[in-house]
Design a protein around this motif. Structure first.
Motif, PDB file in Angstrom:
ATOM      1  N   GLY A  65       3.644   9.264   2.287  1.00  0.00           N
ATOM      2  CA  GLY A  65       3.904   8.975   0.881  1.00  0.00           C
ATOM      3  C   GLY A  65       3.231   7.658   0.519  1.00  0.00           C
ATOM      4  N   TYR A  66       3.510   7.198  -0.662  1.00  0.00           N
ATOM      5  CA  TYR A  66       2.910   5.944  -1.123  1.00  0.00           C
ATOM      6  C   TYR A  66       3.864   4.791  -0.871  1.00  0.00           C
ATOM      7  CZ  TYR A  66      -0.800   8.588  -3.287  1.00  0.00           C
ATOM      8  OH  TYR A  66      -1.881   9.394  -3.498  1.00  0.00           O
ATOM      9  N   MET A  67       3.318   3.665  -0.462  1.00  0.00           N
ATOM     10  CA  MET A  67       4.127   2.485  -0.157  1.00  0.00           C
ATOM     11  C   MET A  67       4.068   1.499  -1.317  1.00  0.00           C
ATOM     12  SD  MET A  67       5.372   3.059   2.874  1.00  0.00           S
ATOM     13  CE  MET A  67       5.991   1.454   3.319  1.00  0.00           C
ATOM     14  N   ASN A  68       5.202   0.865  -1.575  1.00  0.00           N
ATOM     15  CA  ASN A  68       5.297  -0.247  -2.517  1.00  0.00           C
ATOM     16  C   ASN A  68       6.200  -1.273  -1.844  1.00  0.00           C
ATOM     17  OD1 ASN A  68       5.381  -2.000  -4.628  1.00  0.00           O
ATOM     18  ND2 ASN A  68       6.494  -0.640  -6.015  1.00  0.00           N
ATOM     19  N   GLY A  69       5.591  -2.286  -1.273  1.00  0.00           N
ATOM     20  CA  GLY A  69       6.367  -3.226  -0.469  1.00  0.00           C
ATOM     21  C   GLY A  69       6.862  -2.514   0.773  1.00  0.00           C
ATOM     22  N   ASN A  70       8.163  -2.573   1.007  1.00  0.00           N
ATOM     23  CA  ASN A  70       8.758  -1.916   2.172  1.00  0.00           C
ATOM     24  C   ASN A  70       9.242  -0.503   1.867  1.00  0.00           C
ATOM     25  OD1 ASN A  70       8.347  -4.152   3.784  1.00  0.00           O
ATOM     26  ND2 ASN A  70      10.333  -5.042   3.277  1.00  0.00           N
ATOM     27  N   ARG A  71       9.074  -0.051   0.637  1.00  0.00           N
ATOM     28  CA  ARG A  71       9.586   1.255   0.233  1.00  0.00           C
ATOM     29  C   ARG A  71       8.495   2.313   0.306  1.00  0.00           C
ATOM     30  NH1 ARG A  71      14.208   1.513  -3.949  1.00  0.00           N
ATOM     31  NH2 ARG A  71      13.873   3.589  -3.171  1.00  0.00           N
ATOM     32  N   SER A  72       8.873   3.484   0.801  1.00  0.00           N
ATOM     33  CA  SER A  72       7.978   4.627   0.844  1.00  0.00           C
ATOM     34  C   SER A  72       8.444   5.632  -0.203  1.00  0.00           C
ATOM     35  CB  SER A  72       8.030   5.269   2.224  1.00  0.00           C
ATOM     36  OG  SER A  72       7.287   6.465   2.241  1.00  0.00           O
TER      37      SER A  72
END
Length: 87
Positions: free
Chosen positions: A45-52
């Motif tokens: 998936g796509y990452m934004n900071g530590n979130r997937s």
């Protein structure tokens, strides 16, 4: 982006009541024409900071149906709206 799926059925479509994994498999199989992208969406998936962020969420299929035992049987038409893609 929102994906809307409309399917005219030639014969009944019989699915288990818990069919979301089947719908997800169909979408990933369609994406397999671009194997690297399908693997990326499925595995990471796509990452934004530590979130997937995974790509899809699903609601229920719609259409004329009946329930028999642990199956849902669609008779002539199935549609699905609201499969959101975070593309």
């Amino acid at each position: 982006m929102q994906l809307i799926i409309n399917i005219n059925l030639d014969k009944q479509l019989i699915l288990p009541l818990n069919y979301n994994h089947i719908v997800q498999s169909i979408i990933y199989r369609a994406l397999s024409v671009i194997p690297e992208y399908a693997d990326f969406i499925h595995d990471n998936g796509y990452m934004n900071g530590n979130r997937s962020y995974k790509m899809f969420n699903f609601g229920q299929l719609k259409g004329e149906y009946r329930i028999e035992g642990r199956n849902i049987i669609f008779s002539n038409f199935v549609w699905k709206s609201g499969a959101h893609c975070q593309c």
